[in-house]
Design an enzyme around this catalytic site. Structure first.
Site, PDB file in Angstrom:
ATOM      1  CD  GLU A   1      -1.672  -5.593  -7.285  1.00 41.67           C
ATOM      2  OE1 GLU A   1      -0.960  -5.177  -6.343  1.00 41.67           O
ATOM      3  OE2 GLU A   1      -2.331  -4.832  -8.025  1.00 41.67           O
TER       4      GLU A   1
ATOM      5  CE  LYS B   1       1.767  -2.360  -5.687  1.00 43.28           C
ATOM      6  NZ  LYS B   1       0.291  -2.542  -5.664  1.00 43.28           N
TER       7      LYS B   1
ATOM      8  CB  CYS C   1      -0.260  -2.864  -9.321  1.00 41.40           C
ATOM      9  SG  CYS C   1      -1.819  -1.968  -9.615  1.00 41.40           S
TER      10      CYS C   1
END
Length: 292
Positions: free
Chosen positions: A40, A113, A150
């Site tokens: 990331e 995300k 994540c």
């Protein structure tokens, strides 16, 4: 599917970080990698340890300089490449965005995300607007990739929706580490929980999981904390949660792993979880909390 993962310790020198990634990508491609996954926000330090408006200067449009750089690498080495960038959509609107490149260097797709944390040293809500592209896999020449990022990795709903849309593998570029004041036992509990929940996504959906984390210590610019010790431990799990590879928690790693995507078909025949889902009784999943 021969898959390369790069677990790297980053510094303040973004050009050096990117050059080291380029060298490792070349090495993995030479060894036969068809798909390579990066961690990331891999271009620089994890800037979300502090809330600083100047950090928005690191954001880029997509397409932009970084997509040009990594697109050329994907084309040069004839690989599918999963990257993670700080996207500037317009003034005041930014995303934490994974960009997937096809073998010809073109952008196969992107994912913004969806779950954005806001905790000490992880002030991501200051920087990132939650994604608006949904949980849609990205079609590539190596398969349909369910790319998440994540904090998404803690949510079974995200993995399930990717699976329901036909993902053949789940992929998580990641930046997570230890809080320095936690005891060693607590640190290990957190690291193992992180690995276990994602292996659970593999089992529940009958899909391989690829997770690539940062490694090494990054200081807190504000000096309010002792910084983050990213715990590495990047791993690849098969569709029964079996660990095919797990990187060290304290070393850079550049590794090639062969994933047999055909096993998912057989595992889903043995364990037909999708068949037995009671979709007629899941309405409460759309509520924040299902009170009586």
């Amino acid at each position: 599917m021969k898959t390369g993962i790069i677990q790297q310790h980053n510094t303040t020198d973004m050009q050096d970080n990117m050059q080291r990634l380029a060298e490792k990508i070349a090495r993995l491609a030479h060894d036969g990698a068809e798909l390579i996954v990066l961690q990331e926000l891999h271009n620089g330090l994890y800037f979300c340890q502090v809330e600083d408006v100047n950090n928005f200067n690191q954001a880029e449009p997509i397409p932009g300089p970084s997509t040009e750089f990594f697109g050329k690498l994907a084309k040069e080495h004839h690989i599918v490449l999963v990257t993670s960038l700080f996207e500037r959509r317009t003034a005041g609107l930014y995303h934490n965005t994974a960009v997937v490149f096809e073998r010809d260097g073109s952008i196969a797709g992107k994912y913004r995300k969806m779950h954005i944390p806001d905790d000490p040293a992880y002030y991501e809500k200051f920087y990132f607007t939650p994604g608006d592209l949904g949980f849609r896999p990205i079609d590539t020449s190596v398969g349909r990739l369910g790319v998440l990022v994540c904090w998404d990795q803690w949510y079974p709903e995200a993995a399930r929706l990717m699976a329901l849309h036909g993902a053949e593998v789940l992929i998580y570029p990641t930046a997570i580490g230890y809080e320095s004041s936690d005891t060693e036992d607590e640190q290990e509990r957190q690291r193992e929980a992180w690995t276990t929940v994602q292996r659970g996504h593999a089992v529940a959906n009958g899909l391989p999981v690829i997770t690539v984390n940062r490694v090494g210590h990054e200081s807190d610019p504000s000096r309010q904390t002792n910084g983050i010790e990213f715990w590495g431990s990047s791993f690849v799990a098969g569709p029964q949660g079996e660990l095919l590879f797990r990187a060290p928690k304290d070393e850079e790693t550049c590794q090639l792993i062969d994933i047999d995507l055909r096993r998912s078909e057989q595992v889903r025949r043995w364990w037909p979880f999708l068949r037995d889902r009671r979709i007629d009784h899941y309405d409460n999943l759309l509520k924040r909390f299902a009170e009586e």
